[in-house]
Enzyme design. Sequence first.
Site, PDB file in Angstrom:
ATOM      1  N   LYS A  83      13.647  -3.862  -2.380  1.00 54.85           N
ATOM      2  CA  LYS A  83      12.221  -3.842  -2.709  1.00 54.85           C
ATOM      3  C   LYS A  83      12.098  -3.550  -4.203  1.00 54.85           C
ATOM      4  CE  LYS A  83       8.405  -2.257   0.108  1.00 54.85           C
ATOM      5  NZ  LYS A  83       7.830  -1.117   0.827  1.00 54.85           N
TER       6      LYS A  83
HETATM    7  O1  G3P Z   1       5.428   0.289   2.356  1.00 54.31           O
HETATM    8  C1  G3P Z   1       4.429  -0.191   1.554  1.00 54.31           C
HETATM    9  C2  G3P Z   1       3.031  -0.035   2.077  1.00 54.31           C
HETATM   10  O2  G3P Z   1       2.968  -0.444   3.399  1.00 54.31           O
HETATM   11  C3  G3P Z   1       2.406   1.317   1.816  1.00 54.31           C
HETATM   12  O3  G3P Z   1       1.241   1.517   2.534  1.00 54.31           O
HETATM   13  O4  G3P Z   1      -0.412   3.086   3.448  1.00 54.31           O
HETATM   14  O5  G3P Z   1       0.876   3.740   1.399  1.00 54.31           O
HETATM   15  O6  G3P Z   1      -0.887   1.983   1.298  1.00 54.31           O
HETATM   16  P1  G3P Z   1       0.150   2.646   2.134  1.00 54.31           P
END
Ligand code: G3P
Length: 215
Positions: A83
């Site tokens: 990533k």
């Molecule tokens: O893993 C990346 C993403 O899904 C993060 O989500 O909830 O931190 O906006 P969030």
Amino acid sequence: MKIFIDTANVEQIREVSGWGILDGVTTNPTLVAKEKMDFETIVRETCAIVDGPISAEAMSTRSEDIVKEARKLASIHKNIVIKIPMTEEGLKATKTLSKEGIKVNMTLVFSPAQALLACKAGARYISPFVGRLDDIGHNGMEVVAQILDIIDNYGFDAEVIVASVRHPGHVVEAAMMGAHIATVPYEVLKKMFKHPLTDQGIDKFLQDWEKVAKR
Ligand code: G3P
């Protein structure tokens, strides 16, 4: 549509893997920071549980350092996907790594323009963060639709991972627009199979079955 779990919690990964619906895993530094295990142990244990793409984030900021970090992470297991955040340095590293056959998941994508550049650099996965866009009054799923059109128009060898999923509606919308993958937090996955009418129906069947058993 493929379903990934968005977590660094090995127990959650093990549980959801047992449901028979899990195709891969994504982690990020914030998710890893919530766990007591060290990063490499989390990655190794996850690879032993799930036979699918496992995204591990490279934290360096200069392209040469990202590439070094990515090679090291990729050597842990064949299913590791690196990533990399959407920056100029990230794009350069993506180009180098994709030529070496190391798969990149370009993360922190918030616009179709960013996604186009990520595809051109050779990213295998593009992660638009729909929840964070919704949080600031934009429409995250609209961005996903635009990215899907771009990939389709030019036949890029890339899949969209709908990320930053906040509720089952995001997953359903993603599936209806033909997104390749949704990466879903554990709590949202649990909500996906729950319905009050299912619970009521089961209670009624169990009560009625007791009457049958008493005969
Ligand atoms: O893993 C990346 C993403 O899904 C993060 O989500 O909830 O931190 O906006 P969030």
